[in-house]
Write an enzyme that holds these catalytic residues in place. Structure first.
Site, PDB file in Angstrom:
ATOM      1  N   LYS A   1       0.918  -1.183   0.083  1.00 40.67           N
ATOM      2  CA  LYS A   1      -0.166   0.081   0.045  1.00 40.67           C
ATOM      3  C   LYS A   1       0.849   1.145   0.108  1.00 40.67           C
ATOM      4  O   LYS A   1       1.861   1.277   0.881  1.00 40.67           O
ATOM      5  CB  LYS A   1      -1.056   0.048   1.045  1.00 40.67           C
ATOM      6  CG  LYS A   1      -2.110  -1.030   1.256  1.00 40.67           C
ATOM      7  CD  LYS A   1      -3.105  -0.723   2.301  1.00 40.67           C
ATOM      8  CE  LYS A   1      -4.262  -1.903   2.149  1.00 40.67           C
ATOM      9  NZ  LYS A   1      -3.734  -3.077   1.827  1.00 40.67           N
TER      10      LYS A   1
ATOM     11  N   ASP B   1      -1.564  -2.266  -4.165  1.00 43.57           N
ATOM     12  CA  ASP B   1      -3.106  -2.172  -3.676  1.00 43.57           C
ATOM     13  C   ASP B   1      -3.496  -0.704  -4.051  1.00 43.57           C
ATOM     14  O   ASP B   1      -2.924   0.272  -4.004  1.00 43.57           O
ATOM     15  CB  ASP B   1      -3.230  -2.490  -2.174  1.00 43.57           C
ATOM     16  CG  ASP B   1      -3.033  -3.876  -1.979  1.00 43.57           C
ATOM     17  OD1 ASP B   1      -2.967  -4.795  -2.747  1.00 43.57           O
ATOM     18  OD2 ASP B   1      -2.894  -4.060  -0.670  1.00 43.57           O
ATOM     19  N   MET B   2      -4.948  -0.577  -3.988  1.00 43.37           N
ATOM     20  CA  MET B   2      -5.778   0.525  -4.249  1.00 43.37           C
ATOM     21  C   MET B   2      -6.267   0.884  -3.125  1.00 43.37           C
ATOM     22  O   MET B   2      -7.132   0.209  -2.447  1.00 43.37           O
ATOM     23  CB  MET B   2      -6.837   0.396  -5.470  1.00 43.37           C
ATOM     24  CG  MET B   2      -7.213   2.013  -6.026  1.00 43.37           C
ATOM     25  SD  MET B   2      -5.986   3.017  -6.415  1.00 43.37           S
ATOM     26  CE  MET B   2      -5.700   2.578  -7.929  1.00 43.37           C
TER      27      MET B   2
ATOM     28  N   THR C   1     -12.141 -11.833  -5.891  1.00 42.64           N
ATOM     29  CA  THR C   1     -13.719 -11.596  -5.419  1.00 42.64           C
ATOM     30  C   THR C   1     -13.717 -13.073  -4.790  1.00 42.64           C
ATOM     31  O   THR C   1     -13.419 -14.077  -5.291  1.00 42.64           O
ATOM     32  CB  THR C   1     -14.629 -11.267  -6.405  1.00 42.64           C
ATOM     33  OG1 THR C   1     -16.095 -11.321  -5.835  1.00 42.64           O
ATOM     34  CG2 THR C   1     -14.629 -12.529  -7.488  1.00 42.64           C
ATOM     35  N   HIS C   2     -14.847 -13.047  -3.942  1.00 40.10           N
ATOM     36  CA  HIS C   2     -15.306 -14.172  -3.124  1.00 40.10           C
ATOM     37  C   HIS C   2     -16.625 -14.671  -3.962  1.00 40.10           C
ATOM     38  O   HIS C   2     -17.396 -15.432  -3.419  1.00 40.10           O
ATOM     39  CB  HIS C   2     -15.406 -14.123  -1.850  1.00 40.10           C
ATOM     40  CG  HIS C   2     -14.026 -13.697  -1.101  1.00 40.10           C
ATOM     41  ND1 HIS C   2     -14.043 -12.417  -0.986  1.00 40.10           N
ATOM     42  CD2 HIS C   2     -12.879 -14.352  -0.860  1.00 40.10           C
ATOM     43  CE1 HIS C   2     -12.708 -12.187  -0.568  1.00 40.10           C
ATOM     44  NE2 HIS C   2     -12.218 -13.443  -0.435  1.00 40.10           N
TER      45      HIS C   2
ATOM     46  N   ARG D   1      -5.301  -6.334 -10.791  1.00 38.29           N
ATOM     47  CA  ARG D   1      -6.351  -6.996 -10.000  1.00 38.29           C
ATOM     48  C   ARG D   1      -7.692  -6.146 -10.095  1.00 38.29           C
ATOM     49  O   ARG D   1      -7.639  -4.989  -9.577  1.00 38.29           O
ATOM     50  CB  ARG D   1      -5.591  -6.945  -8.623  1.00 38.29           C
ATOM     51  CG  ARG D   1      -6.744  -7.677  -7.549  1.00 38.29           C
ATOM     52  CD  ARG D   1      -6.515  -7.345  -6.180  1.00 38.29           C
ATOM     53  NE  ARG D   1      -5.035  -7.997  -5.854  1.00 38.29           N
ATOM     54  CZ  ARG D   1      -4.313  -7.576  -5.051  1.00 38.29           C
ATOM     55  NH1 ARG D   1      -4.391  -6.345  -4.157  1.00 38.29           N
ATOM     56  NH2 ARG D   1      -3.225  -8.174  -4.614  1.00 38.29           N
TER      57      ARG D   1
ATOM     58  N   LYS E   1     -13.872  -5.112  -5.909  1.00 37.62           N
ATOM     59  CA  LYS E   1     -15.196  -4.139  -5.863  1.00 37.62           C
ATOM     60  C   LYS E   1     -14.911  -2.951  -5.102  1.00 37.62           C
ATOM     61  O   LYS E   1     -15.433  -1.908  -5.537  1.00 37.62           O
ATOM     62  CB  LYS E   1     -16.309  -4.849  -5.113  1.00 37.62           C
ATOM     63  CG  LYS E   1     -16.667  -6.250  -5.571  1.00 37.62           C
ATOM     64  CD  LYS E   1     -18.039  -6.734  -5.179  1.00 37.62           C
ATOM     65  CE  LYS E   1     -18.349  -8.016  -6.043  1.00 37.62           C
ATOM     66  NZ  LYS E   1     -19.249  -8.888  -5.397  1.00 37.62           N
ATOM     67  N   GLY E   2     -14.058  -2.881  -3.955  1.00 38.26           N
ATOM     68  CA  GLY E   2     -13.577  -1.784  -3.416  1.00 38.26           C
ATOM     69  C   GLY E   2     -14.083  -1.844  -2.001  1.00 38.26           C
ATOM     70  O   GLY E   2     -15.187  -2.116  -1.615  1.00 38.26           O
TER      71      GLY E   2
ATOM     72  N   GLN F   1     -10.572  -0.697  -8.738  1.00 35.81           N
ATOM     73  CA  GLN F   1     -12.109  -0.746  -7.839  1.00 35.81           C
ATOM     74  C   GLN F   1     -13.203  -0.648  -8.700  1.00 35.81           C
ATOM     75  O   GLN F   1     -13.391   0.300  -9.129  1.00 35.81           O
ATOM     76  CB  GLN F   1     -11.955   0.124  -6.782  1.00 35.81           C
ATOM     77  CG  GLN F   1     -10.731  -0.164  -5.837  1.00 35.81           C
ATOM     78  CD  GLN F   1     -10.622   1.123  -4.847  1.00 35.81           C
ATOM     79  OE1 GLN F   1     -10.654   2.337  -5.461  1.00 35.81           O
ATOM     80  NE2 GLN F   1     -10.024   0.768  -3.575  1.00 35.81           N
TER      81      GLN F   1
END
Ligand code: FDA
Length: 307
Positions: free
Chosen positions: A98, A132-133, A226-227, A184, A187-188, A163
């Site tokens: 990050k 990472d965002m 995502t899950h 990657r 969703k955010g 995202q």
């Protein structure tokens, strides 16, 4: 997950009394479900276990919102050591970082300097670092730093996260896609106003699928993080129908979440990467996981009652 629930949890988690309770007792009581270990060596042992089950990993040294230069430099050192440990233990893992942990809020120049060292280390080991965002005020700075690094180190060593809850992401992807990046899609996870992010989950989900299809169509490497089983099934079907090879995309999930789904996809022959966080600064990461799912609060309460 309703947006109201998520925002309420993220707000409550910021209250000093809640924060001080969890940072004192939380790892022992509950956070271990989502956080691999407080130490690098312990996290590497968990990655070795994942690898034995055909799961690959991305190690994340937890931390964000750093405002002291020394702390940013220390964090960068830990990331460099993480790459060395991966190589020494012959683990199948890359690394996620990050930018606010690496000094972005102090100065973009400091952050870029530290990120150059990290990307150089990734290249030295034939490995890869993904940025990472974080929240929307730093989206553009994050993309700018990523773009500089990608130009210097190439897609094989540096990647980014986008995202689907942000309105701007479609446009960001349109600009990035011609470079065939490794992206990657998530969703955010942050508290964002309706002026920048879709407030309705259905819109976030629909945008997610649309963006992943665009990534696959335009030759990006797609890390589908995502899950969400419905989305995963749609991506599998889309790739199969268009004969998009399994070397063009992978599924990613978080440590401790949907573990049987992770295993099932790996057993089906897909690349599955488990985001494996470690370190002592786990609280913000942990509260975002709670905010994603009401049932996680029950898990926390049960953990506390057991004591
Ligand atoms: P959704 O929230 O719709 O959940 C779908 C299903 O997954 C749920 O019904 C539940 O079964 C399960 N699930 C989801 N979250 C759960 C949880 N916390 N606990 C238990 N079950 C859960 N975000 C960001 O803003 N920047 C980033 O860089 C990243 N990086 C990242 C990496 C990886 C590998 C993943 C998987 C996710 C992220 N995220 C992220 C987080 C992401 O934005 C998002 O908040 C979570 O992935 C939850 O959303 P889902 O896509 O899983 O869908």
């Amino acid at each position: 997950m309703s947006t109201f629930f998520r925002k309420t949890i993220l707000f409550g988690a910021d209250l000093p009394v809640v924060k001080s309770f969890f940072t004192k007792y939380g790892m022992r009581l509950v956070a271990h479900r989502f956080v691999a270990h407080e130490q690098l060596s312990g996290a590497c042992a968990k990655v070795a276990e994942l690898n034995q089950r055909k799961l690959t990993s991305t190690l994340d040294f937890l931390g964000e919102s750093v405002y002291e230069e020394k702390l940013a430099i220390d964090a960068a050192d830990m990331v460099l050591r993480t790459f060395d440990s991966i190589a020494n233990h012959q683990l199948k893992s890359n690394v996620s970082v990050k930018l606010t942990q690496l000094g972005l809020s102090i100065s973009p120049e400091l952050c870029l300097k530290l990120m150059r060292k990290i990307a150089a280390k990734a290249r030295e080991h034939g490995n890869f670092v993904r940025i990472d965002m974080e929240d929307s005020p730093i989206t553009q700075q994050t993309i700018d730093i990523y773009t500089t690094l990608r130009n210097e180190f190439g897609n094989a060593h540096v990647g980014l996260v986008l995202q689907s809850y942000l309105y701007r992401t479609e446009d960001d992807l349109r600009k990035l896609a011609p470079f065939k990046p490794n992206l990657r899609m998530v969703k955010g996870a942050y508290r964002e106003p309706a002026s920048v992010a879709y407030p309705r989950k259905a819109d976030v989900d629909a945008n997610y699928v649309k963006l992943v299809k665009a990534m696959l169509d335009q030759g990006c490497y797609a890390a589908v993080a995502t899950h969400d089983v419905t989305i995963i099934d749609q991506v599998k079907a889309y790739a199969a129908a268009r004969q998009i090879g399994r070397d063009r995309f992978e599924f990613q999930m978080l440590y401790g979440i949907s573990t049987s789904l992770q295993q099932q996809l790996a057993d089906e022959g897909y690349t599955v990467r488990v985001y494996t966080p470690f370190g002592e600064h786990w609280y913000p990461y942990f509260t975002r996981r709670l905010a994603e799912r009401p049932a996680n609060l029950l898990f926390v309460l049960k953990g506390m009652l057991r004591k």
